[in-house]
Design an enzyme around this catalytic site. Sequence first.
Site, short mmCIF file in Angstrom:
data_model
loop_
_atom_site.label_atom_id
_atom_site.label_comp_id
_atom_site.label_asym_id
_atom_site.label_seq_id
_atom_site.Cartn_x
_atom_site.Cartn_y
_atom_site.Cartn_z
N GLN A 112 -10.21 -2.73 2.53
CA GLN A 112 -9.71 -3.38 3.73
C GLN A 112 -9.62 -2.45 4.93
O GLN A 112 -9.16 -2.86 5.99
CB GLN A 112 -8.36 -4.04 3.46
N LYS A 139 5.54 -9.50 9.40
CA LYS A 139 4.98 -8.42 10.22
C LYS A 139 3.46 -8.57 10.33
O LYS A 139 2.87 -8.32 11.37
CB LYS A 139 5.36 -7.08 9.59
N HIS A 177 9.35 -3.00 3.29
CA HIS A 177 8.95 -3.18 1.89
C HIS A 177 10.15 -3.50 1.01
O HIS A 177 10.10 -4.35 0.13
CB HIS A 177 8.29 -1.89 1.35
N MET A 228 0.83 -1.21 0.00
CA MET A 228 0.00 0.00 0.00
C MET A 228 0.87 1.26 0.00
O MET A 228 0.40 2.35 0.35
CB MET A 228 -0.94 -0.01 1.21
P1 AMP Z 1 1.66 -2.66 3.51
O1 AMP Z 1 2.14 -1.68 2.51
O2 AMP Z 1 1.72 -2.18 4.92
O3 AMP Z 1 0.34 -3.31 3.15
O4 AMP Z 1 2.71 -3.85 3.49
C1 AMP Z 1 3.06 -4.48 2.29
C2 AMP Z 1 3.82 -5.72 2.60
O5 AMP Z 1 4.99 -5.38 3.34
C3 AMP Z 1 3.02 -6.72 3.47
O6 AMP Z 1 3.25 -8.04 3.01
C4 AMP Z 1 3.58 -6.48 4.82
O7 AMP Z 1 3.48 -7.60 5.67
C5 AMP Z 1 5.03 -6.18 4.50
N1 AMP Z 1 5.65 -5.45 5.60
C6 AMP Z 1 5.18 -4.33 6.22
N2 AMP Z 1 6.01 -3.97 7.22
C7 AMP Z 1 7.02 -4.87 7.23
C8 AMP Z 1 8.20 -5.05 8.03
N3 AMP Z 1 8.50 -4.23 9.03
N4 AMP Z 1 9.01 -6.10 7.75
C9 AMP Z 1 8.72 -6.96 6.74
N5 AMP Z 1 7.63 -6.84 5.95
C10 AMP Z 1 6.80 -5.82 6.19
#
Ligand code: AMP
Length: 288
Positions: A61, A150, A37, A30
């Site tokens: 979501q 995470k 990321h 996102m």
């Molecule tokens: P988001 O943009 O928050 O939806 O996250 C995108 C992807 O990055 C998802 O698969 C999250 O689980 C992963 N993600 C977010 N924060 C972390 C982190 N600190 N370490 C590893 N992966 C992460």
Amino acid sequence: MRTVRTIAEMRAFVATARASGRSVALVPTMGAFHDGHLALMRAAGAACDEVVVSLFVNPAQFDEAADLAAYPRDGARDAALAREAGVAVLFAPSAEEIYPDGFATTISVGAVAEPLEGAARGPGHFAGVCTVVAKLLNIVAPDVAFFGQKDAQQVAVLRRMVADLDILVRVEDVPTVREPDGLAMSSRNSRLSPAERERAVALFEGLRAAAAAAADGQHDARRLREAAVAAMGARGVEPEYVALVDADTFATVETASQRVVMAVAARVGATRLIDNLLIDVRHPAATG
Ligand code: AMP
């Protein structure tokens, strides 16, 4: 790196890659990129020839309109970071491209999606995640899709969906990337005031206290939760939930006698944060 806004253009890119025998990885996000990321993008680049990163702040979501409105967005910075990470395509569609007029399908996964984040954010949360990820998997048809530990329950829910719907993709999860003090990186951390940022480490400290107790031989879930709550309380943070669950089903366990996850959610100021740690009682040093 190309930024692609339409499904048709995205499919054309993948068709060309496939025609020349190149493998494709997908990293759904996102946006508001941080090192978590970037770790997913690097893992994707190590596994496949072409990395596609989707950037879509999925309205379906979000359970709170204010949370959606406040979600950090910086497309130009994200594009620069993705380019540096070796990403081939940033797929950043509009909401209308993903949910055109007449859109009426929702994917809802059963028991694994019900507790913890499912209960706290309502059944629409994981349904929204699953529906958009299923669409992204259909649009990109990657060989491998990468997700972060995470969001451990999200990975468990998506693995269930992929297995149940026979989606032809390998799901890989990547260990949580943390700040030097242990706070899990999150796009939401940017909303914390300096004082809140200091207190936010409470989630990790709670998990670490429970993992240490487990390593010392304490396997009773209630005691492990108490250890976490006490450590968080020392920072003035009260958890919304602290739970010991099976790493695959997210069913509550009473005893840490198997591969289990301790998951925690808490508000620090107005910002809701989540974190988790894999607690392997057979190999106490193994945490994720
Ligand atoms: P988001 O943009 O928050 O939806 O996250 C995108 C992807 O990055 C998802 O698969 C999250 O689980 C992963 N993600 C977010 N924060 C972390 C982190 N600190 N370490 C590893 N992966 C992460």
